[in-house]
Motif scaffolding. Sequence first.
Motif, mmCIF file in Angstrom:
data_model
loop_
_atom_site.group_PDB
_atom_site.id
_atom_site.type_symbol
_atom_site.label_atom_id
_atom_site.label_comp_id
_atom_site.label_asym_id
_atom_site.label_seq_id
_atom_site.Cartn_x
_atom_site.Cartn_y
_atom_site.Cartn_z
ATOM 1 N N CYS A 173 9.631 3.474 -4.817
ATOM 2 C CA CYS A 173 8.726 2.555 -5.528
ATOM 3 C C CYS A 173 9.454 1.307 -6.015
ATOM 4 O O CYS A 173 9.066 0.185 -5.693
ATOM 5 N N LEU A 174 10.525 1.506 -6.758
ATOM 6 C CA LEU A 174 11.210 0.347 -7.343
ATOM 7 C C LEU A 174 11.861 -0.516 -6.264
ATOM 8 O O LEU A 174 11.700 -1.745 -6.254
ATOM 9 N N GLU A 175 12.578 0.107 -5.336
ATOM 10 C CA GLU A 175 13.295 -0.666 -4.315
ATOM 11 C C GLU A 175 12.331 -1.363 -3.365
ATOM 12 O O GLU A 175 12.523 -2.547 -3.047
ATOM 13 N N LYS A 213 10.566 -4.265 -5.126
ATOM 14 C CA LYS A 213 11.465 -5.421 -5.226
ATOM 15 C C LYS A 213 11.625 -6.103 -3.868
ATOM 16 O O LYS A 213 11.602 -7.347 -3.768
ATOM 17 N N TYR A 214 11.775 -5.308 -2.827
ATOM 18 C CA TYR A 214 11.931 -5.870 -1.489
ATOM 19 C C TYR A 214 10.668 -6.595 -1.057
ATOM 20 O O TYR A 214 10.732 -7.642 -0.382
ATOM 21 N N SER A 215 9.506 -6.088 -1.426
ATOM 22 C CA SER A 215 8.241 -6.744 -1.086
ATOM 23 C C SER A 215 8.157 -8.134 -1.713
ATOM 24 O O SER A 215 7.711 -9.097 -1.064
ATOM 25 N N ARG A 230 0.832 -1.209 0.000
ATOM 26 C CA ARG A 230 0.000 0.000 0.000
ATOM 27 C C ARG A 230 0.865 1.258 0.000
ATOM 28 O O ARG A 230 0.558 2.242 -0.684
ATOM 29 N N TYR A 231 1.945 1.209 0.762
ATOM 30 C CA TYR A 231 2.831 2.375 0.789
ATOM 31 C C TYR A 231 3.501 2.579 -0.566
ATOM 32 O O TYR A 231 3.639 3.723 -1.033
ATOM 33 N N VAL A 232 3.900 1.504 -1.197
ATOM 34 C CA VAL A 232 4.494 1.611 -2.535
ATOM 35 C C VAL A 232 3.488 2.226 -3.503
ATOM 36 O O VAL A 232 3.829 3.104 -4.318
ATOM 37 N N LYS A 233 2.244 1.785 -3.418
ATOM 38 C CA LYS A 233 1.210 2.331 -4.288
ATOM 39 C C LYS A 233 0.971 3.807 -3.978
ATOM 40 O O LYS A 233 0.785 4.629 -4.896
ATOM 41 N N PHE A 234 0.990 4.159 -2.706
ATOM 42 C CA PHE A 234 0.815 5.566 -2.307
ATOM 43 C C PHE A 234 1.922 6.433 -2.888
ATOM 44 O O PHE A 234 1.665 7.507 -3.448
ATOM 45 N N VAL A 235 3.161 5.977 -2.753
ATOM 46 C CA VAL A 235 4.290 6.764 -3.267
ATOM 47 C C VAL A 235 4.212 6.865 -4.786
ATOM 48 O O VAL A 235 4.539 7.908 -5.367
ATOM 49 N N LYS A 236 3.782 5.798 -5.426
ATOM 50 C CA LYS A 236 3.647 5.842 -6.890
ATOM 51 C C LYS A 236 2.629 6.899 -7.310
ATOM 52 O O LYS A 236 2.869 7.675 -8.243
ATOM 53 N N GLU A 237 1.495 6.930 -6.634
ATOM 54 C CA GLU A 237 0.490 7.946 -6.958
ATOM 55 C C GLU A 237 0.997 9.340 -6.596
ATOM 56 O O GLU A 237 0.716 10.312 -7.304
ATOM 57 N N ARG A 238 1.754 9.444 -5.498
ATOM 58 C CA ARG A 238 2.353 10.736 -5.134
ATOM 59 C C ARG A 238 3.324 11.190 -6.231
ATOM 60 O O ARG A 238 3.382 12.379 -6.581
ATOM 61 N N ASN A 293 13.228 10.752 -7.657
ATOM 62 C CA ASN A 293 13.824 10.103 -6.487
ATOM 63 C C ASN A 293 12.833 9.157 -5.809
ATOM 64 O O ASN A 293 13.198 8.046 -5.400
ATOM 65 N N LEU A 294 11.589 9.585 -5.686
ATOM 66 C CA LEU A 294 10.579 8.725 -5.068
ATOM 67 C C LEU A 294 10.327 7.493 -5.914
ATOM 68 O O LEU A 294 10.147 6.390 -5.383
#
Length: 547
Positions: A99-101, A104-106, A27-35, A93-94
Amino acid sequence: MDWGTELWDQFDVIERHTQWGLDLLDRYVKFVKERTEVEQAYAKQLRSLVKKYLPKRPAKDDPESKFSQQQSFLQILQEVNDFAGQRELVAENLSVRVCLELAKYSQEMKQERKMHFQEGRRAQQQLESGFKQLENSKRKFERDCREAEKAAQTAERLDQDINATKADVEKAKQQAHLRSHMAEESKNEYAAQLQRFNRDQAHFYFSQMPQIFDKLQDMDERRATHLGAGYGLLSEAELQVVPIIAKCLEGMKVAAAAVDAKNDSQVLIELHKSGFARPSDVEFEDFSQPMNRTSSDSSLGTPSDGRPELRGPARSRAKRWPFGKKNKTVVTEDFSHLPPEQQRKRLQQQLEDRNRELQKEVDQREALKKMKDVYEKTPQMGDPASLEPRITETLNNIERLKLEVQKYEAWLAEAESRVLSNRGDSLSRHARPPEPPASAPPDSSSSSNSGSQDNKESSEEPPSEEGQDTPIYTEFDEDFEEEPASPIGHCVAIYHFEGSSEGTISMTEGEDLSLMEEDKGDGWTRVRRKQGGEGYVPTSYLRVTLN
């Protein structure tokens, strides 16, 4: 405290919690992607806004770019554009670092979690299998015990039965002994199976599952730590651009403070100052006098043929009314369609451009000559004859530009003389009050003679008409009486200057002068000498100090 000890019996809880942690990470990755998409859209809109308000013409062709207001606005647009670039940098940077890191970690965490739970389920299946084997051996032992007890009872009953044969009794005893032996074996097998299951169960609950839970705990803590670092990257990406954004905001503040209203007023003067002299006074036309007077200044604009001479508005209407509608002009090469001051500036600009082009062509000719010398000394580097067309073309350009420079210099000299002439006229009118209409010009002797003749002829006229003229002249004298202008500063001549043109004045190096009028942007300053006399001198020849 660890999960293996405290949560040994909460396998389902641990499974749900670890899944929730991975879902939160996603969810956080998705949030940052939308941000990131919001930042990119914001930056794109800012750039579109800046592009919309940027001037369409280049700065050199846009006279409005000379105003400090326009320059400050353009600087603000540039700062906003830089600000948009920083928003794009935040988005980049975000996208890369979060998002990418984290995505991948997820995926790595999901694979690790799956492996741990598969290991736990295999251990649980093995324990369940051992428990089933224990139950089977237990039921077999129970069944064999009942069979042995039943066989023993049958053998005892036959042994007491007097009707039973010996063979039946022996057979029953053998059967009872066999059943008893089978029950003993089942007992031993059940005991062994029970011991094995208890050992496996102890290993499962005290060693195997705690280890798996501890691995899941370690995995979840690493995920939480990584997620916390991801939270920090969100602010770190902003903090990285804060200094640049602060500079952008400071640049906007500087641009706002750079607006100079006085300077913009001066720029407007420099851009549109015509150089024309102000309209002269409208001459008095005395229709009460006889119409047969000779043409002179004392006739107040009435020529000898009896027809009034058209003066004033009829002759200078285009210059007298500054708000009048301007006619369309035809653009000429010498810019003669422009007012004198603007013509001089445009010619000066064209002359500077031609001189730059000429210097460029001269430098190119020198470079070609040097290259030709190198080719002649070292033929393997090139053919000298191949440079002849370019050298010829350069020489032709130099000749053409020299002719254009001469042409523009001549036009510029003529335009400067017009400017100085207009300045001289304006200076002569404003430095001393104009003569009354009845008086003749001091340098016109013929007009004086003619005027005296007119006086003789008019002496025969009735005195009442003279009396009517006197108050008119007196009124004009009072209107034009002015105090001499006071100096606004003083200056020292740095160089000698010979004032040969009309409106100028000569000065010697080191001479102290009174400053009467500042430079209006055309390069000339009006001064007064101590021994008398006023005129214009080049501003660059002076060291000026204002009062």
